[in-house]
Design an enzyme around this catalytic site. Structure first.
Site, mmCIF file in Angstrom:
data_model
loop_
_atom_site.group_PDB
_atom_site.id
_atom_site.type_symbol
_atom_site.label_atom_id
_atom_site.label_comp_id
_atom_site.label_asym_id
_atom_site.label_seq_id
_atom_site.Cartn_x
_atom_site.Cartn_y
_atom_site.Cartn_z
ATOM 1 N N ASP A 86 -14.620 -2.748 -4.100
ATOM 2 C CA ASP A 86 -14.762 -2.569 -2.649
ATOM 3 C C ASP A 86 -16.203 -2.885 -2.277
ATOM 4 O O ASP A 86 -17.129 -2.364 -2.915
ATOM 5 C CB ASP A 86 -14.426 -1.126 -2.251
ATOM 6 C CG ASP A 86 -12.930 -0.842 -2.334
ATOM 7 O OD1 ASP A 86 -12.148 -1.796 -2.171
ATOM 8 O OD2 ASP A 86 -12.551 0.321 -2.575
ATOM 9 N N ASP A 106 0.863 -1.182 0.000
ATOM 10 C CA ASP A 106 0.000 0.000 0.000
ATOM 11 C C ASP A 106 0.897 1.228 0.000
ATOM 12 O O ASP A 106 1.639 1.455 0.951
ATOM 13 C CB ASP A 106 -0.899 0.012 1.239
ATOM 14 C CG ASP A 106 -2.000 -1.031 1.142
ATOM 15 O OD1 ASP A 106 -2.446 -1.322 0.019
ATOM 16 O OD2 ASP A 106 -2.409 -1.561 2.189
#
Lengths: 210, 253
Positions: B130, B11
């Site tokens: 998501d 990330d």
């Protein structure tokens, strides 16, 4: 010097970086004159057979590769590049390819009930039925990274240097004839085993082969 | 069963790994190049590189870092975050990525996904979805966009089917509720999307124990298992996860 052929079939950065990683001098070339100056040729490819063959012809790479095979210049063909070594592919309603190795390229076909995913994408093991200088240091059933929907079917078993199984279907994962060597998998994305093949390629002496 | 891939996820924010990587041998825990090297050495089958704060201004930085990471990575590398034009995909591939993941842009413009598949091939295009729980949805999961901030009112499995129809090659559902919780993957949505679409699905969000990885590969029918925290914080190495899965009969490289 190693020439990586750019004929519009996909981005070649990962192949170039893999050679850089093993300390080899590999450059991307987009014309036959530059490629002729090289003593080794990498023939990668992602995309479709039709656009691949058209891209080769436009840049004079079709002739270059046939000449390289005849002159025993080392050639490493990867994925679509490997498939285009054969006489024809059934992709895009049938495409005439380079015919450097006798055989044809076919689409994976599984019964719907088997729910087998095509493209075949991911790591898979390769059995090695024969020895070859480019496979020095590679063990039986090491894993390599594949992404493909079509597979090559050499006419003669002598041109099959590696075999993989996908859902119990065996296909040719590595081919070779004379100074031409092809992998269906991506050695540049196959960890240390893949790098070993690239390393072997950089020193492959083809003067005594075939 | 085919090989199940383990995918550590970097990330990224402003060119650094956000969560840091607690490997003793690393000089700089937040250096993505060092982290990528360590993950490859530990047996990672792929890497994901996710720019969690992707903006047009920052993208240049991301591609510079990506190129440095690509140079040390010997396995496939999927890049996500702010991919919304064909040129973004071209730039990512030129920087050494092997595939991209598309999220909000896929929801807003499915035609973009179709063009991306046509231009770059299905294997280069992964759709990141998501999701969060919503019992009013047929699959009880709703699609969120904009980094999980905006609910869409769209059922997650129905959307995955639409993405299959665009020709995309893989689906990466990430559960908002599970992500970062280390309480386990959302097995229900992972499995539903895998079974319904028939596409390879990357389980994402929630891995905290070795058992969680096993459950996602078996019950969740995932083709690949992505995790960030457990690898970043050194809870497990990739090699430990693979040893565990191998011991329980899951095929890993």
């Amino acid at each position: 010097m190693i020439a990586i052929l750019d004929y519009g079939a996909g981005n070649l950065t990962s192949v170039r970086l893999a050679f850089e990683r093993i300390g080899a001098n590999a450059i991307i070339v987009d014309n036959a004159d530059d490629a002729r100056a090289a003593d080794r040729i990498v023939f990668p490819g992602v995309g479709s057979a039709r656009s691949g063959v058209d891209g080769l012809a436009q840049r004079g790479f079709h002739t270059l590769l046939k000449d390289a095979a005849a002159r025993r210049t080392p050639v490493l063909a990867i994925c679509l590049g490997m498939q285009m070594l054969f006489a024809s592919s059934e992709e895009d309603d049938g495409v005439q390819c380079l015919d450097i190795i006798p055989g044809s390229v076919k689409l994976f076909h599984f019964p719907a009930s088997q729910r087998v995913k095509v493209p075949h994408m991911g790591w898979n093991t390769v059995a090695l039925p024969q020895q070859h200088p480019l496979l020095a240091g590679i063990g039986q059933h090491e894993a390599f990274y594949f992404v493909h929907s079509y597979y090559a079917k050499p006419d003669s078993p002598e041109h099959t240097l590696g075999i993989s199984d996908y859902a119990d279907f065996s296909f040719c994962a590595i081919t070779g004839r004379g100074s031409v060597f092809g992998t269906q998998f991506h050695p540049e994305r196959s960890g240390d085993a893949g790098l070993r093949i690239l390393q072997n390629f950089t020193t492959w002496d083809t003067t005594s082969c075939c | 069963m085919d090989y199940v891939s383990i995918i550590p996820c970097l990330d990224m924010k402003d060119g650094r790994v956000v969560k840091g990587v607690h490997f003793v041998e690393l000089q700089d825990a937040a250096d993505p190049v060092a982290a990528a090297k360590a993950y490859c050495a530990s047996g990672a089958d792929e890497l994901a590189f996710l720019d969690i704060t992707a903006t047009v201004e920052k993208r240049r930085t991301m591609f510079d870092v990506l190129q440095k990471v690509s140079a040390v990575v010997t396995v496939p590398l999927t890049v996500g975050g702010g991919i919304r034009r064909l040129q973004d995909i071209d730039d990512a591939l030129a920087a050494g990525a092997s595939a991209v993941s598309i999220s909000s842009a896929a929801y807003r413009d499915p035609q973009f996904v179709r063009e991306a598949v046509k231009t770059f091939g299905a294997q280069r295009i992964c759709i990141a979805i998501d999701v969060d729980r919503n019992d009013a949805m047929p699959s009880k999961r709703e699609v969120y966009i904009d980094g999980g901030r905006t609910p869409t009112g769209k059922d997650a499995v129905a959307f995955a089917m639409e993405m299959k129809d665009t020709g995309a090659g893989r689906i990466l559902p990430t559960s908002k509720a599970c992500d970062g919780s280390c309480g386990g993957y959302d097995l229900a949505v992972t499995r539903a999307i895998a079974e319904k679409t028939g596409l390879p699905v990357i389980a994402s969000g929630g891995a905290g124990t070795l058992e969680h990885f096993y459950a996602a590969a078996t019950e969740g029918k995932a083709a690949a298992l992505l995790a960030a925290s457990v690898f970043h914080f050194g809870t497990f190495t990739v090699a430990q996860v693979k040893d565990y899965l191998r011991g329980r009969g899951v095929k890993v490289r």
